[in-house]
Design a protein around this motif. Structure first.
Motif, mmCIF file in Angstrom:
data_model
loop_
_atom_site.group_PDB
_atom_site.id
_atom_site.type_symbol
_atom_site.label_atom_id
_atom_site.label_comp_id
_atom_site.label_asym_id
_atom_site.label_seq_id
_atom_site.Cartn_x
_atom_site.Cartn_y
_atom_site.Cartn_z
ATOM 1 N N GLN A 74 12.176 21.242 2.750
ATOM 2 C CA GLN A 74 12.347 22.660 2.423
ATOM 3 C C GLN A 74 11.114 23.303 1.794
ATOM 4 O OE1 GLN A 74 16.063 23.305 0.232
ATOM 5 N NE2 GLN A 74 16.936 21.483 1.222
ATOM 6 N N THR A 75 10.095 22.499 1.480
ATOM 7 C CA THR A 75 8.895 23.026 0.834
ATOM 8 C C THR A 75 7.655 22.399 1.469
ATOM 9 O OG1 THR A 75 8.675 21.297 -0.864
ATOM 10 C CG2 THR A 75 10.193 23.122 -1.346
ATOM 11 N N ASP A 76 6.488 22.819 0.996
ATOM 12 C CA ASP A 76 5.227 22.212 1.430
ATOM 13 C C ASP A 76 4.752 21.150 0.449
ATOM 14 O OD1 ASP A 76 4.890 23.463 3.848
ATOM 15 O OD2 ASP A 76 3.735 25.149 3.045
ATOM 16 N N ARG B 124 7.091 4.708 6.917
ATOM 17 C CA ARG B 124 7.212 4.472 8.363
ATOM 18 C C ARG B 124 8.670 4.522 8.818
ATOM 19 N NH1 ARG B 124 2.912 -0.548 8.461
ATOM 20 N NH2 ARG B 124 1.001 0.710 8.672
ATOM 21 N N TYR B 125 9.554 4.027 7.974
ATOM 22 C CA TYR B 125 10.973 4.060 8.316
ATOM 23 C C TYR B 125 11.451 5.510 8.456
ATOM 24 C CZ TYR B 125 16.035 3.826 7.742
ATOM 25 O OH TYR B 125 17.385 3.994 7.908
ATOM 26 N N TYR B 126 11.130 6.362 7.462
ATOM 27 C CA TYR B 126 11.580 7.758 7.516
ATOM 28 C C TYR B 126 10.858 8.526 8.622
ATOM 29 C CZ TYR B 126 14.416 7.281 3.350
ATOM 30 O OH TYR B 126 15.388 6.910 2.464
ATOM 31 N N ALA B 127 9.601 8.176 8.877
ATOM 32 C CA ALA B 127 8.882 8.834 9.965
ATOM 33 C C ALA B 127 9.518 8.491 11.310
ATOM 34 C CB ALA B 127 7.419 8.423 9.941
ATOM 35 N N SER B 128 10.004 7.239 11.453
ATOM 36 C CA SER B 128 10.643 6.843 12.715
ATOM 37 C C SER B 128 11.933 7.622 12.965
ATOM 38 C CB SER B 128 10.938 5.336 12.709
ATOM 39 O OG SER B 128 12.003 5.023 11.805
ATOM 40 N N LEU B 129 12.527 8.143 11.893
ATOM 41 C CA LEU B 129 13.742 8.949 12.018
ATOM 42 C C LEU B 129 13.436 10.439 12.123
ATOM 43 C CD1 LEU B 129 15.965 7.183 9.303
ATOM 44 C CD2 LEU B 129 15.940 6.768 11.775
ATOM 45 N N ASN B 130 12.132 10.787 12.175
ATOM 46 C CA ASN B 130 11.687 12.187 12.218
ATOM 47 C C ASN B 130 12.146 12.983 11.005
ATOM 48 O OD1 ASN B 130 10.306 12.021 14.740
ATOM 49 N ND2 ASN B 130 12.273 12.130 15.809
ATOM 50 N N VAL B 131 12.203 12.294 9.855
ATOM 51 C CA VAL B 131 12.573 12.962 8.606
ATOM 52 C C VAL B 131 11.329 13.515 7.918
ATOM 53 C CG1 VAL B 131 13.557 12.597 6.308
ATOM 54 C CG2 VAL B 131 14.633 11.544 8.308
ATOM 55 N N LEU B 132 10.196 12.845 8.074
ATOM 56 C CA LEU B 132 8.946 13.272 7.452
ATOM 57 C C LEU B 132 7.771 12.738 8.267
ATOM 58 C CD1 LEU B 132 8.001 10.400 6.071
ATOM 59 C CD2 LEU B 132 9.518 11.113 4.241
ATOM 60 N N SER B 133 6.573 13.163 7.877
ATOM 61 C CA SER B 133 5.351 12.718 8.550
ATOM 62 C C SER B 133 4.400 12.099 7.529
ATOM 63 C CB SER B 133 4.655 13.894 9.236
ATOM 64 O OG SER B 133 5.459 14.419 10.272
ATOM 65 N N ILE B 134 3.588 11.156 7.990
ATOM 66 C CA ILE B 134 2.583 10.517 7.141
ATOM 67 C C ILE B 134 1.258 11.241 7.335
ATOM 68 C CG2 ILE B 134 1.366 8.372 6.658
ATOM 69 C CD1 ILE B 134 3.780 6.867 7.794
ATOM 70 N N LEU B 135 0.644 11.678 6.244
ATOM 71 C CA LEU B 135 -0.620 12.400 6.330
ATOM 72 C C LEU B 135 -1.768 11.463 6.712
ATOM 73 C CD1 LEU B 135 1.036 14.656 5.078
ATOM 74 C CD2 LEU B 135 -0.892 15.174 3.572
ATOM 75 N N PRO C 238 0.829 -1.212 0.000
ATOM 76 C CA PRO C 238 0.000 0.000 0.000
ATOM 77 C C PRO C 238 0.860 1.258 0.000
ATOM 78 C CG PRO C 238 0.045 -0.996 2.175
ATOM 79 C CD PRO C 238 0.753 -1.953 1.257
ATOM 80 N N ALA C 239 0.289 2.338 -0.507
ATOM 81 C CA ALA C 239 0.999 3.621 -0.580
ATOM 82 C C ALA C 239 0.359 4.614 0.373
ATOM 83 C CB ALA C 239 0.984 4.152 -2.003
ATOM 84 N N CYS C 240 1.103 5.660 0.703
ATOM 85 C CA CYS C 240 0.581 6.718 1.571
ATOM 86 C C CYS C 240 1.167 8.052 1.128
ATOM 87 C CB CYS C 240 0.920 6.437 3.037
ATOM 88 S SG CYS C 240 2.692 6.465 3.392
ATOM 89 N N VAL C 241 0.662 9.137 1.723
ATOM 90 C CA VAL C 241 1.140 10.483 1.410
ATOM 91 C C VAL C 241 2.024 10.955 2.551
ATOM 92 C CG1 VAL C 241 0.508 12.854 0.833
ATOM 93 C CG2 VAL C 241 -0.978 10.966 0.152
ATOM 94 N N VAL C 242 3.173 11.526 2.221
ATOM 95 C CA VAL C 242 4.087 12.058 3.233
ATOM 96 C C VAL C 242 4.389 13.521 2.954
ATOM 97 C CG1 VAL C 242 5.136 9.807 3.682
ATOM 98 C CG2 VAL C 242 6.128 11.308 1.942
ATOM 99 N N ALA C 243 4.805 14.207 3.995
ATOM 100 C CA ALA C 243 5.147 15.628 3.892
ATOM 101 C C ALA C 243 6.139 15.952 5.005
ATOM 102 C CB ALA C 243 3.891 16.480 4.018
ATOM 103 N N ARG C 244 6.585 17.198 5.026
ATOM 104 C CA ARG C 244 7.528 17.614 6.073
ATOM 105 C C ARG C 244 6.838 17.603 7.437
ATOM 106 N NH1 ARG C 244 6.342 22.616 7.949
ATOM 107 N NH2 ARG C 244 5.156 24.032 6.585
ATOM 108 N N ILE C 245 7.637 17.475 8.465
ATOM 109 C CA ILE C 245 7.110 17.578 9.824
ATOM 110 C C ILE C 245 6.549 18.982 10.021
ATOM 111 C CG2 ILE C 245 7.778 17.580 12.264
ATOM 112 C CD1 ILE C 245 9.840 15.425 11.539
ATOM 113 N N HIS D 79 3.742 20.043 8.542
ATOM 114 C CA HIS D 79 2.978 20.465 7.362
ATOM 115 C C HIS D 79 1.538 20.801 7.763
ATOM 116 C CE1 HIS D 79 1.076 20.316 3.396
ATOM 117 N NE2 HIS D 79 2.296 20.375 2.867
ATOM 118 N N PRO D 80 0.945 21.866 7.168
ATOM 119 C CA PRO D 80 -0.419 22.273 7.550
ATOM 120 C C PRO D 80 -1.466 21.166 7.401
ATOM 121 C CG PRO D 80 0.620 23.956 6.185
ATOM 122 C CD PRO D 80 1.547 22.801 6.198
#
Length: 313
Positions: free
Chosen positions: A249-251, A262-273, A179-186, A188-189
């Motif tokens: 660096q962007t929205d 989930r891997y990148y979110a665990s490193l606080n690199v990005l967030s899952i919407l 499955p896929a998901c949407v990610v963005a910067r920590i 993000h609005p």
């Protein structure tokens, strides 16, 4: 032509030199350059090729004014010659490793999602049992890995079978869908958006897989099925370092497999919407050559992959 005996190569006394010649001819497409590469005379090379063609009772190469081209029979023999020589090289490596107190060498291919979660856990588990097992990991797209697997460069791979017509020699053991998901910067609005929907995102800037890729096609179709136009403010790339830098660096938004996110979110690199996408990749699984006997080390890693997959999926 009669069906050949399975041990025809023993009766014919097939020479390793002939296998090397086939590969050299495939690479150089010229008998003179191929014989030079093998430090043979051209007449000796021509005789070995002729003897091999007579053994098989087929023409392996078309002789052209400017060189040689393998026939369909030649392409088949070249592929098997590469596999045979690679297998012999691996056998030698295994024997040297065992004599040195090691447990041999494993070459495994993996696509990105199982390469982020499944395979690292399996390798960590194996390293506790066999710390001296040498493991080579090749992370590529499935089509590249399948070619390497069929050439004998990999013991097994974790990926997808894309072309059913050329998969008769392969065994496939499905593990899970992707499955896929949407990610963005920590921060993000959209992370605080109540009841986030597709219509809230199609006019936003996106970083997306390249046009023509399976995930990009399914992403675009997801919006069209919802009666929306796919995003047009898009950066096309699959380079993860660039993607993570642009997200921070962007929205911009990005679509990626859930396990990778989930891997990148665990490193606080990005967030899952907070939205469940009706978009996913095809299932992936363990792919092997049916007639390829795994080394003890490769079989050990394969069993660990199965065990970890049963826990994860």
């Amino acid at each position: 032509m009669d069906t050949p005996n399975p041990n025809w190569f023993l009766r014919a006394r097939l020479k390793t030199r002939q296998l090397l010649l086939l590969i050299a001819l495939d690479e150089h497409r010229n008998i003179h350059r191929a014989s030079e590469a093998l430090h043979m005379t051209q007449p000796a090379a021509s005789k070995q090729l002729k003897d091999l063609e007579e053994m098989l009772d087929v023409q392996l190469f078309d002789r052209l004014p400017r060189g040689m081209e393998p026939t369909i029979f030649g392409e088949t023999m070249i592929r098997h010659a590469r596999m045979a020589l690679n297998s012999l090289a691996l056998a030698h490596d295994d024997i040297v490793a065992l004599r040195s107190g090691l447990l041999g060498q494993v070459e495994v291919g993996v696509i990105m999602t199982p390469g982020m979660a499944l395979l690292p856990k399996a390798i960590a588990r194996i390293k506790q049992q066999a710390p001296l097992l040498r493991i080579g990991v090749h992370m590529e797209q499935s089509n590249i890995l399948l070619e390497r697997l069929q050439r004998g460069s990999l013991d097994f791979m974790i990926g997808r079978i894309l072309d059913q017509e050329n998969s008769a020699s392969l065994s496939y053991e499905e593990l899970t869908e992707e499955p896929a998901c949407v990610v963005a910067r920590i921060g993000h609005p959209l992370l605080e958006h109540p009841n986030l929907q597709l219509q809230d995102m199609n006019t936003r800037p996106w970083i997306l897989p390249l046009q023509g890729s399976v995930l990009r096609h399914r992403f675009d179709m997801m919006f069209r099925r919802a009666g929306l136009e796919p995003p047009v403010n898009v950066v096309d790339t699959t380079a993860l370092l660039l993607i993570t830098a642009l997200l921070q660096q962007t929205d911009s938004l990005h679509v990626m497999p859930v396990d990778v996110a989930r891997y990148y979110a665990s490193l606080n690199v990005l967030s899952i919407l907070p939205i469940e996408l009706p978009c996913k990749m095809d299932a992936f699984g363990i792919i092997r050559q049916r007639d390829h006997l795994l080394s003890p080390g490769a079989d050990l890693l394969l069993q660990a992959v199965r065990a970890v997959a049963a826990e994860l999926y």
